[in-house]
Design a protein around this motif. Structure first.
Motif, PDB file in Angstrom:
ATOM      1  N   CYS A  49       1.482   0.932  -9.029  1.00 27.72           N
ATOM      2  CA  CYS A  49       1.174  -0.382  -9.600  1.00 27.72           C
ATOM      3  C   CYS A  49      -0.163  -0.857  -9.018  1.00 27.72           C
ATOM      4  O   CYS A  49      -0.345  -0.867  -7.805  1.00 27.72           O
ATOM      5  CB  CYS A  49       2.288  -1.360  -9.248  1.00 27.72           C
ATOM      6  N   CYS A  52       0.745  -4.351  -6.789  1.00 28.21           N
ATOM      7  CA  CYS A  52       1.514  -4.351  -5.536  1.00 28.21           C
ATOM      8  C   CYS A  52       1.549  -2.990  -4.850  1.00 28.21           C
ATOM      9  O   CYS A  52       2.064  -2.859  -3.753  1.00 28.21           O
ATOM     10  CB  CYS A  52       2.932  -4.852  -5.782  1.00 28.21           C
ATOM     11  N   CYS A  77       4.029  -2.315 -12.327  1.00 27.08           N
ATOM     12  CA  CYS A  77       5.457  -2.021 -12.216  1.00 27.08           C
ATOM     13  C   CYS A  77       6.282  -3.075 -12.935  1.00 27.08           C
ATOM     14  O   CYS A  77       7.446  -2.860 -13.235  1.00 27.08           O
ATOM     15  CB  CYS A  77       5.858  -1.916 -10.746  1.00 27.08           C
ATOM     16  N   CYS A  81       3.780  -8.528 -12.016  1.00 30.81           N
ATOM     17  CA  CYS A  81       2.614  -7.939 -11.355  1.00 30.81           C
ATOM     18  C   CYS A  81       1.399  -7.971 -12.282  1.00 30.81           C
ATOM     19  O   CYS A  81       0.293  -8.305 -11.866  1.00 30.81           O
ATOM     20  CB  CYS A  81       2.892  -6.504 -10.895  1.00 30.81           C
TER      21      CYS A  81
HETATM   22 ZN   LIG Z   1       3.822  -4.127  -8.898  1.00 31.87          ZN
END
Ligand SMILES: [Zn+2]
Ligand SMILES: [Zn+2]
Ligand SMILES: [Zn+2]
Length: 462
Positions: A49, A52, A77, A81
Motif C-alpha cells: 500500500c 500505509c 490496501c 488509505c
Molecule cells: Zn494502506
C-alpha cells in the motif's frame, strides 16, 4: 512540534547532533517521527500500500491492493488509505501519467514529493523544526562519477515534475538529490525482512553515527521510532549505527567513507575493541600464519561460489558447498569469525529450504551463539535472530525450548521495535501457540497445525 526528549546542538567536528534532554532506560522511546516525505520503492510498487506500506498476506483469499485508476501506479490496501493518500498523491498522479509508461527512479519520485510538500508548507505557513535545505549533502566530497550521476537526475527531473514548477536553480535541485543520498532512511516491511520504501526524516537525520550506538532507529509503517539500546544519561549524545555493526572495523570504515563521507573515529573503531578480535577469531591462539591466510582466501572464494549457486537456485549443490566450507573452517577459525558467520547463515538458509530442519537448527544455534557474543544484549538483529531460531525449534516440535527462545526474542523486540510493532504482535501469537501446543501430543500438534494452515493461518516459515 517542539522536541521534548532531545535537544539539537553543535557537536565538535561532527556538525549538528542530538543530545538527550533527560535520562533514558533501555528500550525507552526517545523520538517518534512522521516522514517529511516518503515513497514506496519501485521494486515493491505493486505489492504494498503506497500510503500505509502494508502488504496483503500471500494467500489467495487475501484482498488484492486496489490500483489508482488514473495513473495505474499507486496501490492501496483500503478506500481509507487511498483517501488519506490523495492530497500527496494528487500531483504525483499527474506526474506519473505525464511520463507513462516510463517509470522515474525512486530518488526522482522522492525529491518530487519533497518539493510538493514544501509548496504545501509555504501555502499553509507551516514551519519545520529542521529545514531540509539545512541537511548535510556532502556535495564537495563527491567524485566526478557521482556528480555526473546526480546531474543526470537533475536534468531529467523536469520531465516528471514539469519544468514550469521546478525551483529556479539547478544548484537547489542538486542539493536535494545529494541530500537524500546521505539522509534518506529505508522503510522496512511489517515483518522487518526487507526495505520496501524510503523516507526523509529531518530531525532524525541529525543523529550522528557511532559503531557502538546507544540508540536504534526502526520504522513501524511510515513512522520512524528511535529507542535507547542501553541506559542513557541526560546530556549524552544520541547516536545510531549507520552500517551493519556485525561488520569488521575495516568494512564499516570503508562503507561509512564511501556512503557518508567521513572517517569513523568512534571508540569501537579506535580502541581495537575486543569484539573486533572475535570477528577474526581462531580456534587456537597458536594457529600458523599461512593456515590463517589460506582459510581467509578459501572462505572468500567459497562465499562467491555459494552466492553464485544460490542465484542459480541449485540448492543441493549450495548445501554441499556451504557444509564443505564449514568443515574446513572449523579447523582454523571460530564461529564468531565474519567469514564463518556468512557461511553459517547460508547453511541455515539452504538447510531450511531443503526442509532439513534438524541441520538448519544446529547451524542457527551456532549463529545465535556468535551473535550473542558480538552484539549488545539489546539489539534488533539479535531479537530477530532469536525469533528465527525459535520458529525452527517450533517446526521441530521442541515447544518448550521454542517458548523460551521466543520469550528471549520478545524481551529484545519489545525494547528495539516497541510493543505495537507487528513483529512483536506476531511474536506474542507464536509464543501463545507454542505454549498451547506443548500441552498436546505430537500427533494432535500436527493436526492442529494442519487445520490452521488450511484456514490460512499458517505460521511463517523461516
Ligand atoms: Zn494502506
Ligand atoms: Zn494515481
Ligand atoms: Zn566507528
Amino acid at each position: 512540534m517542539a522536541l521534548t526528549n532531545v535537544e539539537i546542538v553543535d557537536v565538535a567536528t561532527k556538525g549538528r547532533g542530538l543530545l538527550a534532554n533527560k535520562k533514558f532506560e533501555t528500550g525507552q522511546l526517545v523520538l517518534r517521527q512522521q516522514p517529511y516525505a516518503y515513497v514506496v520503492m519501485s521494486a515493491h510498487a505493486d505489492a504494498v500500500c503506497h500510503y500505509c506500506l502494508a502488504s496483503p498476506p500471500p494467500d489467495k483469499q487475501a484482498k488484492p491492493l486496489a490500483k489508482c485508476t488514473a495513473c495505474k501506479y499507486a496501490r492501496y490496501c483500503s478506500k481509507e488509505c487511498q483517501k488519506k493518500a490523495w492530497p500527496d498523491h494528487k500531483p504525483e498522479c499527474s506526474a506519473m501519467q505525464r511520463v507513462n509508461p516510463g517509470k522515474p527512479v525512486d530518488q526522482t519520485r522522492l525529491v518530487a514529493r519533497i518539493l510538493w510538500r514544501k509548496q504545501k508548507d509555504a501555502e499553509s505557513g507551516a514551519k519545520q523544526l529542521v529545514e531540509i535545505e539545512t541537511l548535510e549533502d556532502h556535495l564537495d566530497k563527491r567524485n566526478k562519477e557521482e556528480k555526473d550521476a546526480l546531474d543526470e537526475k537533475v536534468y531529467s527531473f523536469g520531465d516528471y515534475f514539469t519544468y514550469d514548477e521546478m525551483p529556479e536553480s539547478d544548484q537547489e535541485m542538486l542539493h536535494l538529490f545529494a541530500t537524500i543520498d546521505c539522509n534518506a532512511v529505508g522503510l522496512n516491511d511489517h515483518r522487518n525482512l526487507q526495505a520496501i520504501g524510503v523516507g526523509i526524516f529531518p530531525v532524525a537525520s541529525l543523529l550522528n553515527h557511532d559503531c557502538n550506538a546507544n540508540c536504534v532507529a526502526m520504522n513501524n509503517g511510515t513512522k520512524l521510532e528511535i529507542r535507547a539500546l542501553r541506559k542513557i544519561e541526560k546530556d549524552e549524545e544520541l547516536c545510531i549505527c549507520y552500517v551493519d555493526c556485525l561488520n569488521t572495523t575495516e568494512q564499516r570504515k570503508e562503507k561509512l567513507m564511501s556512503q557518508y563521507y567521513f572517517d569513523c573515529k568512534c571508540q569501537m573503531c579506535e580502541d581495537g575493541h575486543e569484539i573486533e578480535s572475535l570477528k577474526h577469531g581462531l580456534v587456537r591462539e597458536d594457529m600458523k600464519e599461512e593456515s590463517i591466510k589460506y582459510i581467509n582466501q578459501f572462505s572468500k572464494d567459497m562465499l562467491k561460489r555459494i552466492q553464485n549457486t544460490k542465484d542459480k537456485q541449485n540448492w543441493e549443490r549450495m548445501s554441499n558447498q556451504a557444509l564443505g566450507t564449514l568443515a574446513q573452517q572449523d579447523c582454523v577459525i571460530s564461529d564468531t569469525h565474519v567469514l564463518k558467520i556468512a557461511v553459517l547463515n547460508h547453511a541455515v538458509e539452504v538447510q531450511s529450504y531443503l526442509r532439513r530442519q534438524d541441520s538448519a537448527l544446529e547451524f542457527a544455534r551456532r549463529v545465535a551463539d556468535a551473535y550473542e557474543k558480538l552484539l549488545p544484549p539489546v539489539h534488533p538483529t539479535l531479537g530477530m535472530y532469536f525469533m528465527r531460531l525459535g520458529i525452527l525449534q517450533w517446526q521441530l516440535q521442541q515447544n518448550e525450548t521454542a517458548t523460551k527462545t521466543l520469550g528471549k526474542s520478545a524481551s529484545i523486540i519489545s525494547k528495539t521495535f516497541g510493543e505495537d510493532h507487528p513483529v512483536f504482535v506476531e511474536l506474542l501469537g507464536l509464543i501463545k501457540q507454542c505454549r498451547m501446543e506443548s500441552y498436546m501430543s505430537k500427533n494432535a500438534q500436527r493436526q492442529f497445525r494442519l487445520a490452521k494452515k488450511k484456514a490460512g493461518l499458517g505460521l511463517p516459515s523461516v
